[in-house]
Scaffold this motif. Structure first.
Motif, short mmCIF file in Angstrom:
data_model
loop_
_atom_site.label_atom_id
_atom_site.label_comp_id
_atom_site.label_asym_id
_atom_site.label_seq_id
_atom_site.Cartn_x
_atom_site.Cartn_y
_atom_site.Cartn_z
N VAL A 229 0.84 -1.20 0.00
CA VAL A 229 0.00 0.00 0.00
C VAL A 229 0.87 1.25 0.00
N ARG A 230 1.98 1.21 0.71
CA ARG A 230 2.93 2.32 0.69
C ARG A 230 3.44 2.58 -0.73
N LEU A 231 3.77 1.50 -1.45
CA LEU A 231 4.24 1.63 -2.84
C LEU A 231 3.15 2.18 -3.75
N LEU A 234 3.35 6.00 -2.89
CA LEU A 234 4.62 6.69 -3.09
C LEU A 234 5.16 6.53 -4.50
N GLU A 235 4.92 5.38 -5.13
CA GLU A 235 5.47 5.13 -6.46
C GLU A 235 4.39 4.93 -7.51
N ASP A 236 3.14 5.04 -7.11
CA ASP A 236 2.00 4.92 -8.02
C ASP A 236 2.00 3.57 -8.75
N GLN A 237 2.48 2.54 -8.10
CA GLN A 237 2.41 1.19 -8.63
C GLN A 237 1.08 0.58 -8.19
N SER A 238 0.39 -0.11 -9.10
CA SER A 238 -0.91 -0.64 -8.71
C SER A 238 -1.13 -2.12 -9.05
N ARG A 239 -0.50 -2.61 -10.14
CA ARG A 239 -0.70 -4.02 -10.49
C ARG A 239 -0.14 -4.92 -9.40
N VAL A 240 -0.94 -5.91 -8.99
CA VAL A 240 -0.52 -6.81 -7.91
C VAL A 240 0.76 -7.55 -8.29
N SER A 241 0.87 -8.00 -9.53
CA SER A 241 2.06 -8.73 -9.95
C SER A 241 3.31 -7.85 -9.88
N GLU A 242 3.17 -6.57 -10.25
CA GLU A 242 4.31 -5.66 -10.21
C GLU A 242 4.67 -5.28 -8.77
#
Length: 360
Positions: A229-231, A234-242
């Protein structure tokens, strides 16, 4: 004047009608595409305004049986109406779509007045495969052309707590942080905390029930989720695999590399979490891992093709969820997070997330 309904309502109805017309459904693969495997559908059970109704699929007809209802309809008529509805949604840009000509009359004949099934167990349809007397499996419908419900929408119960450490802020500084408004308030507030010497350290899932549910996946899974959730913010990453790939590098549980690489520890835990969500786990309700009424999901693409994932294909189901889900940010005011708050003499900052299927 034709009545209107939401895209979500029309989508569920059209998926239901396509299944009745086709009399079968393709199993999906791990990538979210239809496989060559097909399950023949013998009966579909749906909750209508007057109670439970069964739609028995015969050679050329659909035999509809309810408490005070017993009629036959041609199978091809369901396909025709489903196509009309699908085309209406494709040509309309509005959330509310008017019923195409002839659809309202067909629904009146069927005595269908609720386009979405009204159930307490969150199922949309129950399907019986191969035989009319086969055990029924409950499914949720996820249409990619309509409003697709999140896999998990927990509201405030899905908040994750982070303790603010490093420096003790006076009340005026706390107020200044919380009043900061911008296009990316969460990121800017966290940035201000760090510029002033503070740090956000994972604490736990804020809600007691959600925390206990997560412990079923793993006693340390809340920490893994907290880093993800922090990522997200902070990094706008959303795909679970990524996100999982990044977690493997961060390794928040400090486990051995062999367990990460050879055993796929973090991938396995995420799949267990996602399968639990698909099985009915919610942040606000105690979950003990028991079988729920929800046995699988039906995914309808923008062209009306429906594919099936269910608990009998657990490995493929888990792989599909892992490859085709994402985290979403919550609503700042509605879910009450993103503020530095005092609790028992300590400061905490909360982040919120939802889990949804990707549309592409």
């Amino acid at each position: 004047m034709a009545f209107t309904a939401t895209r979500r309502e029309w989508s569920e109805l059209s998926a239901f009608f396509f299944l009745l017309c086709q009399g079968c459904v393709k199993l999906g693969n791990a990538d979210g595409k239809p496989s060559a495997r097909v399950l023949p559908i013998a009966v579909i059970q749906r909750e209508e305004h007057d109670g439970t109704r069964k739609y028995i699929i015969q050679d050329k007809e659909i035999h509809v049986i309810g408490e005070n209802y017993d009629r036959h309809f041609m199978r091809e008529d369901f396909g025709t109406v489903a196509d009309l509805v699908l085309n209406a949604m494709k040509t309309s840009k509005d959330e509310d779509v008017a019923a195409p000509d002839g659809v309202e009359e067909f629904l009146d004949d069927l005595a269908i007045f609720n386009l979405e099934a009204k159930t307490e167990d969150r199922t949309d349809l129950h399907l019986g495969f191969y035989s009319e007397n086969a055990p029924l499996i409950g499914f949720r419908i996820y249409p990619k052309i309509g409003g697709m419900d999140p896999l998990m929408d927990g509201g405030r119960a899905a908040n994750i707590k982070y303790e603010q450490v490093g420096v003790r802020f006076p009340s005026p500084t706390q107020n200044k942080i919380n009043s900061l408004e911008s296009d990316n308030e969460i990121l800017d507030r966290i940035g201000m905390i760090e510029r002033l010497g503070g740090q956000l350290k994972f604490n736990d899932a804020a809600d007691k029930i959600f925390r206990s549910n997560l412990h079923l996946v793993d006693l340390h899974f809340p920490r893994v989720l907290g880093e993800m959730v922090r990522l997200l913010y902070l990094e706008d990453q959303s795909r679970v695999s990524e996100l999982t790939e990044q977690i493997k590098v961060i390794n928040p549980l400090k486990i051995k590399d062999e367990l990460i690489r050879k055993h796929g520890f973090y991938e396995y835990k995420m799949k267990e979490f996602l399968l639990s969500l698909a099985n009915g786990m919610r942040p606000t309700k105690l979950y003990n891992g028991a079988e729920s009424a929800i046995g699988g999901m039906l995914i309808m693409d923008p062209n009306g093709e429906v594919i099936c994932y269910y608990k009998g294909e657990r490995q493929v189901f888990g792989d599909f969820l892992f490859n085709n889900t994402r985290f979403m940010k919550g609503d700042l005011k509605k879910d009450h997070f993103g503020y530095l708050e005092r609790e028992n003499g300590l400061f905490y900052f909360k982040l919120n997330f939802k889990v949804s299927l990707v549309k592409r």
